[in-house]
Every structure is written in C-alpha cells, then in structure tokens.
Design a protein around this motif. Structure first.
Motif, PDB file in Angstrom:
ATOM      1  N   ASN A   1      44.478   1.252  23.239  1.00 42.10           N
ATOM      2  CA  ASN A   1      45.913   1.513  23.099  1.00 42.10           C
ATOM      3  C   ASN A   1      46.293   2.946  23.468  1.00 42.10           C
ATOM      4  O   ASN A   1      47.468   3.230  23.706  1.00 42.10           O
ATOM      5  CB  ASN A   1      46.383   1.229  21.677  1.00 42.10           C
TER       6      ASN A   1
ATOM      7  N   TYR B   1      45.429   5.044  29.323  1.00 41.53           N
ATOM      8  CA  TYR B   1      46.305   4.451  30.338  1.00 41.53           C
ATOM      9  C   TYR B   1      45.706   3.132  30.827  1.00 41.53           C
ATOM     10  O   TYR B   1      44.642   3.116  31.432  1.00 41.53           O
ATOM     11  CB  TYR B   1      46.461   5.445  31.483  1.00 41.53           C
ATOM     12  N   PHE B   2      46.335   2.020  30.515  1.00 49.74           N
ATOM     13  CA  PHE B   2      45.872   0.672  30.823  1.00 49.74           C
ATOM     14  C   PHE B   2      44.486   0.362  30.265  1.00 49.74           C
ATOM     15  O   PHE B   2      43.746  -0.446  30.819  1.00 49.74           O
ATOM     16  CB  PHE B   2      45.904   0.397  32.333  1.00 49.74           C
TER      17      PHE B   2
ATOM     18  N   ARG C   1      50.037   8.337  33.362  1.00 51.15           N
ATOM     19  CA  ARG C   1      48.843   8.383  34.220  1.00 51.15           C
ATOM     20  C   ARG C   1      48.402   9.827  34.451  1.00 51.15           C
ATOM     21  O   ARG C   1      47.279  10.193  34.190  1.00 51.15           O
ATOM     22  CB  ARG C   1      49.130   7.681  35.562  1.00 51.15           C
TER      23      ARG C   1
ATOM     24  N   GLY D   1      57.972   6.813  29.207  1.00 47.99           N
ATOM     25  CA  GLY D   1      56.949   7.689  28.647  1.00 47.99           C
ATOM     26  C   GLY D   1      57.470   8.844  27.822  1.00 47.99           C
ATOM     27  O   GLY D   1      56.696   9.719  27.440  1.00 47.99           O
TER      28      GLY D   1
ATOM     29  N   GLY E   1      60.679   2.863  28.393  1.00 48.72           N
ATOM     30  CA  GLY E   1      59.307   2.654  28.861  1.00 48.72           C
ATOM     31  C   GLY E   1      58.825   3.686  29.861  1.00 48.72           C
ATOM     32  O   GLY E   1      57.760   3.532  30.455  1.00 48.72           O
TER      33      GLY E   1
ATOM     34  N   ASN F   1      55.831   8.737  24.464  1.00 50.01           N
ATOM     35  CA  ASN F   1      54.403   9.014  24.624  1.00 50.01           C
ATOM     36  C   ASN F   1      54.151  10.495  24.894  1.00 50.01           C
ATOM     37  O   ASN F   1      53.145  11.048  24.464  1.00 50.01           O
ATOM     38  CB  ASN F   1      53.799   8.149  25.726  1.00 50.01           C
TER      39      ASN F   1
ATOM     40  N   LYS G   1      48.276   6.839  27.110  1.00 51.18           N
ATOM     41  CA  LYS G   1      49.210   5.722  26.961  1.00 51.18           C
ATOM     42  C   LYS G   1      49.839   5.371  28.313  1.00 51.18           C
ATOM     43  O   LYS G   1      49.133   5.008  29.235  1.00 51.18           O
ATOM     44  CB  LYS G   1      50.239   6.019  25.878  1.00 51.18           C
ATOM     45  N   SER G   2      51.166   5.491  28.468  1.00 53.21           N
ATOM     46  CA  SER G   2      51.810   5.123  29.735  1.00 53.21           C
ATOM     47  C   SER G   2      51.827   6.264  30.749  1.00 53.21           C
ATOM     48  O   SER G   2      52.359   6.110  31.846  1.00 53.21           O
ATOM     49  CB  SER G   2      53.252   4.665  29.478  1.00 53.21           C
TER      50      SER G   2
END
Length: 151
Positions: A64, A67-68, A14, A33, A31, A36, A11-12
């Motif tokens: 989803n 990561y990206f 890295r 993480g 936001g 996550n 997800k967010s």
C-alpha cells in the motif's frame, strides 16, 4: 526551511522533485497525489521517531505504500534539503526503504548531512561575539588555533 523534496515510489507518486517556497498551495484533480504528498511528511516523522514498522503495518503494508506495490516498485526513497533565510544549504536528509517478503519495509540506506561552511560561520560568529564582549585577544588566538589545527 525546507527547500527541496524528492520522493520516489511513494503511494501514487512515481517520482517528483519539488522546490518549496515559504507558502505553497497544492492544486490538482482527485487522485493526483496531494494527500500522498502530505502523507510523505507523516512517513518522515515516523522515520524520525523510529516507528517505521508500526507506520507500515498501520498503513496496510509495503504494497500500500509503494507505487503500484512491491512487484512494480522495489524501493521507496526520499530526500529533504533545508536552507536558511539566505537560501544557503544548511542540512539534508536522504533515505531508501526496501520491501521484504513479509510485506514490510526496512531502511536500506540513510544519510544526513550539514554544510560545514555554515557551521564554520557560526563558530566564527560565536568567537567574535565572545571576543568582543570580553575584549580578549586570547579568545581570537583560541579560534585561530582551532581553525589552523583542523586542516
């Protein structure tokens, strides 16, 4: 107790390598993480329950979860290391998930391990307790035979 967690491309998140303590507090901006990071444990649980495909589809597919998305991150990996109360390595679990063309993930690599020294200590303790309880030299001879014959 979980000692270390490594997460890559979830997800967010890295890439992160976190050493945990008995009590941990997650603090960060919206936001950042935090959710996550907690969600990673849900993924681990689904891997354990063999429910990866259901988890992926319920969470909107690989795009989803990576990561990206799949174009930026071709894999998702994680590692969990466990220690006992004396901070000695006991077990570990590593995995790598890869995306396919159907926006899903599959298990490319999975490894688990344990510390054989800890297992040896536990076996020694067991034989010691048995030999002490039953006051038997035969139990010690059995232990020594097994240790010597396994090398």
């Amino acid at each position: 107790m979980i000692h270390t967690i490594k997460i890559e491309n979830f997800k967010s998140i890295r890439k992160v390598d976190i050493k945990l303590n008995p009590i941990n507090i997650l603090i960060g901006a919206n936001g950042a993480g935090k959710s996550n990071f907690i969600g990673f444990f849900k993924l681990l649980n689904q891997l354990y329950l063999q429910g990866l495909q259901s988890y992926v589809s319920q969470n909107g597919g690989a795009d989803n979860l990576l990561y990206f998305g799949r174009k930026r991150s071709p894999f998702l990996s994680g590692s969990v290391v466990f220690h006992n109360d004396k901070q000695e390595l006991t077990n570990k679990y590593n995995f790598t998930l890869k995306s396919d063309t159907k926006n899903s993930l599959f298990l490319e690599q999975e490894k688990s391990g344990y510390n054989p020294v800890m297992v040896g200590r536990n076996i020694f303790r067991l034989f010691y307790l048995l030999a002490t309880k039953y006051k038997s030299d035969r139990i010690w001879l059995t232990y020594l035979y097994r240790v010597c014959s396994s090398k």
